[in-house]
Design a protein around this motif. Structure first.
Motif, short mmCIF file in Angstrom:
data_model
loop_
_atom_site.label_atom_id
_atom_site.label_comp_id
_atom_site.label_asym_id
_atom_site.label_seq_id
_atom_site.Cartn_x
_atom_site.Cartn_y
_atom_site.Cartn_z
N ALA A 270 -54.76 -16.79 -38.95
CA ALA A 270 -54.88 -17.43 -37.53
C ALA A 270 -53.69 -16.96 -36.71
CB ALA A 270 -55.64 -19.03 -37.28
N PHE A 271 -52.66 -17.50 -37.27
CA PHE A 271 -51.82 -17.56 -36.62
C PHE A 271 -50.83 -16.09 -36.17
CE2 PHE A 271 -46.79 -16.98 -36.18
CZ PHE A 271 -46.24 -17.68 -35.31
N VAL A 272 -51.44 -15.02 -37.21
CA VAL A 272 -50.65 -14.23 -36.87
C VAL A 272 -52.66 -13.06 -35.79
CG1 VAL A 272 -50.83 -11.72 -38.79
CG2 VAL A 272 -49.58 -13.61 -39.57
N LYS A 273 -52.81 -13.54 -36.30
CA LYS A 273 -54.10 -12.55 -34.99
C LYS A 273 -53.23 -13.08 -33.44
CE LYS A 273 -58.64 -11.78 -34.68
NZ LYS A 273 -60.10 -12.03 -35.25
N LYS A 274 -53.23 -15.04 -33.85
CA LYS A 274 -52.79 -14.81 -32.34
C LYS A 274 -51.55 -14.17 -31.92
CE LYS A 274 -52.09 -19.37 -29.56
NZ LYS A 274 -51.97 -20.59 -29.69
N TRP A 275 -50.80 -13.88 -32.74
CA TRP A 275 -49.67 -12.88 -32.80
C TRP A 275 -49.40 -11.81 -31.98
CZ3 TRP A 275 -48.01 -8.69 -35.02
CH2 TRP A 275 -47.19 -8.08 -35.59
N ALA A 276 -51.26 -10.63 -32.47
CA ALA A 276 -51.27 -9.89 -32.80
C ALA A 276 -51.76 -9.45 -31.12
CB ALA A 276 -51.79 -9.22 -33.44
N THR A 277 -52.78 -10.73 -31.07
CA THR A 277 -53.38 -10.61 -29.54
C THR A 277 -53.56 -11.57 -28.54
OG1 THR A 277 -55.17 -12.06 -30.40
CG2 THR A 277 -55.73 -10.41 -31.12
N GLU A 278 -52.66 -12.52 -28.48
CA GLU A 278 -52.21 -13.45 -27.31
C GLU A 278 -50.64 -13.76 -27.47
OE1 GLU A 278 -54.76 -16.89 -28.04
OE2 GLU A 278 -55.95 -15.95 -29.18
N ALA A 279 -50.25 -13.02 -27.91
CA ALA A 279 -48.54 -13.40 -27.78
C ALA A 279 -47.87 -13.43 -26.46
CB ALA A 279 -47.88 -12.66 -29.15
N PRO A 280 -47.09 -14.34 -26.05
CA PRO A 280 -46.67 -14.37 -24.88
C PRO A 280 -46.00 -12.68 -24.11
CG PRO A 280 -45.86 -15.44 -25.54
CD PRO A 280 -46.22 -14.99 -26.42
N GLY A 281 -46.14 -11.83 -23.37
CA GLY A 281 -45.91 -10.63 -22.85
C GLY A 281 -46.57 -9.22 -23.55
N LEU A 282 -47.99 -9.73 -23.87
CA LEU A 282 -48.85 -9.05 -24.80
C LEU A 282 -49.14 -7.76 -24.03
CD1 LEU A 282 -49.83 -8.27 -27.54
CD2 LEU A 282 -51.91 -9.35 -27.11
N ASN A 283 -49.83 -8.46 -22.58
CA ASN A 283 -50.16 -7.23 -20.82
C ASN A 283 -48.70 -6.33 -21.24
OD1 ASN A 283 -52.05 -8.92 -21.04
ND2 ASN A 283 -50.84 -10.43 -19.24
N GLY A 284 -47.52 -6.97 -21.62
CA GLY A 284 -46.54 -5.92 -21.64
C GLY A 284 -46.75 -4.77 -22.18
N ILE A 285 -47.28 -4.53 -23.74
CA ILE A 285 -47.52 -3.22 -24.30
C ILE A 285 -48.31 -2.21 -24.78
CG2 ILE A 285 -45.71 -5.18 -25.93
CD1 ILE A 285 -47.65 -5.77 -27.98
N SER A 286 -47.91 -1.39 -25.17
CA SER A 286 -49.56 -0.59 -24.98
C SER A 286 -50.78 -0.58 -25.95
CB SER A 286 -48.53 1.05 -25.56
OG SER A 286 -48.33 0.84 -26.92
N GLU A 287 -51.12 0.14 -25.92
CA GLU A 287 -52.53 0.09 -26.54
C GLU A 287 -52.87 0.23 -27.92
OE1 GLU A 287 -56.16 -1.26 -27.41
OE2 GLU A 287 -55.72 -1.63 -25.29
N GLU A 288 -51.38 1.67 -28.32
CA GLU A 288 -50.71 1.13 -30.15
C GLU A 288 -50.13 0.62 -29.83
OE1 GLU A 288 -48.50 5.21 -32.07
OE2 GLU A 288 -48.46 5.13 -30.42
N GLN A 289 -49.36 0.21 -29.43
CA GLN A 289 -48.26 -1.12 -29.98
C GLN A 289 -49.69 -2.05 -30.20
OE1 GLN A 289 -45.63 -1.51 -26.67
NE2 GLN A 289 -44.36 -0.99 -28.24
N LYS A 290 -50.45 -2.57 -29.27
CA LYS A 290 -51.50 -3.70 -30.19
C LYS A 290 -52.15 -3.01 -31.22
CE LYS A 290 -52.73 -5.29 -25.01
NZ LYS A 290 -53.10 -5.17 -24.26
N GLN A 291 -52.80 -2.29 -31.40
CA GLN A 291 -53.65 -1.42 -32.35
C GLN A 291 -52.89 -1.66 -33.71
OE1 GLN A 291 -54.77 2.29 -31.56
NE2 GLN A 291 -56.01 1.65 -30.04
N GLN A 292 -51.21 -1.13 -33.60
CA GLN A 292 -50.20 -1.60 -34.58
C GLN A 292 -50.41 -3.01 -34.94
OE1 GLN A 292 -47.31 0.20 -33.02
NE2 GLN A 292 -47.20 2.30 -33.26
N ARG A 293 -50.20 -3.58 -34.38
CA ARG A 293 -50.29 -5.12 -34.88
C ARG A 293 -51.34 -5.89 -35.43
NH1 ARG A 293 -47.44 -8.99 -30.24
NH2 ARG A 293 -45.00 -7.80 -29.89
#
Length: 237
Positions: free
Chosen positions: A177-200
């Motif tokens: 749950a902690f890692v998923k939150k990092w992957a989907t809700e981490a601060p500054g997530l809006n500043g990364i690309s969709e590809e980076q989100k998928q990599q997370r």
């Protein structure tokens, strides 16, 4: 256990050298058969390889270190393989109400004693985190990591048949749950690309998959010790 379209009980020991996994998949028998015998399908949920689906035909899996021959095939019901060490692997499919019952049987020729395989930690400490121990004793070949791997493989077959990402339906843990939150809700997530989100998300699923394997190792360590048939009296005397 995860909510899946398949029953996922632990394997049972038919004998000291034979184990069986049974699942019921909510899909027609022909669909399950294709997933088992067609390389472009089993290469997704199992491992990439080749299979010549006829008696005497050869199979090669992974880096070709795992290979052997087809000893029986009756589409879409039965596939039996024997590797070059004479281990046998059998899939038997039966149409049942609501889907297909799958029986997977792995038999290893009797022998022993077998060697335990400690983790390759290199620090001088003996650890069994990767399941290389022998809870059934030196005259039983079943290691928790090995059996847990087959269990996880058939979980992935359920995911593949249901058309969802492999490992995406595992139940959450505090760590995952902690890692998923990092992957989907981490601060500054809006500043990364969709590809980076998928990599997370790939990182999250890989870590959760590894964690799941360790869960299975612990479960099978206890299961082997409690349920494997006893050794012959002369073997471990």
């Amino acid at each position: 256990m995860p909510e899946k379209g398949a029953e996922a009980e632990l394997a049972r020991f038919v004998g000291r050298f034979t184990m069986e996994y049974v699942r019921v998949y909510p899909h027609p028998i022909e669909r399950v058969w294709r997933a088992i015998v067609e390389p472009e399908e089993f290469g997704v949920w199992f491992i990439k390889g080749r299979l010549d689906p006829r008696v005497g035909g050869r199979f090669w899996f992974g880096d070709d270190g795992f290979q052997g021959a087809v000893t029986a095939i009756e589409p879409p019901r039965l596939l039996r393989l024997a590797d070059d060490k004479q281990d046998t692997f059998q899939y038997e499919l039966t149409a049942v109400d609501g889907g297909t019952r799958m029986s997977f049987i792995h038999h290893i020729p009797s022998g022993g004693p077998y060697d335990e395989k400690p983790d390759p930690s290199g620090d001088g400490e003996t650890s069994w985190d990767f399941g290389g121990d022998l809870p059934g004793g030196p005259y039983s070949p079943w290691r928790p990591g090995f059996i847990g791997g087959f269990h996880d493989m058939h979980d992935k077959l359920a995911d593949f048949l249901d058309g969802v990402p492999l490992g995406s339906r595992l139940p959450p843990t505090a760590f995952s749950a902690f890692v998923k939150k990092w992957a989907t809700e981490a601060p500054g997530l809006n500043g990364i690309s969709e590809e980076q989100k998928q990599q997370r998300m790939l990182v999250y699923r890989a870590l959760r998959g590894r964690e799941r394997w360790f869960e299975l190792i612990r479960a099978y360590r206890d299961h082997i010790a409690a349920t494997i048939p006893p050794a012959e009296p002369t073997k471990e005397a």
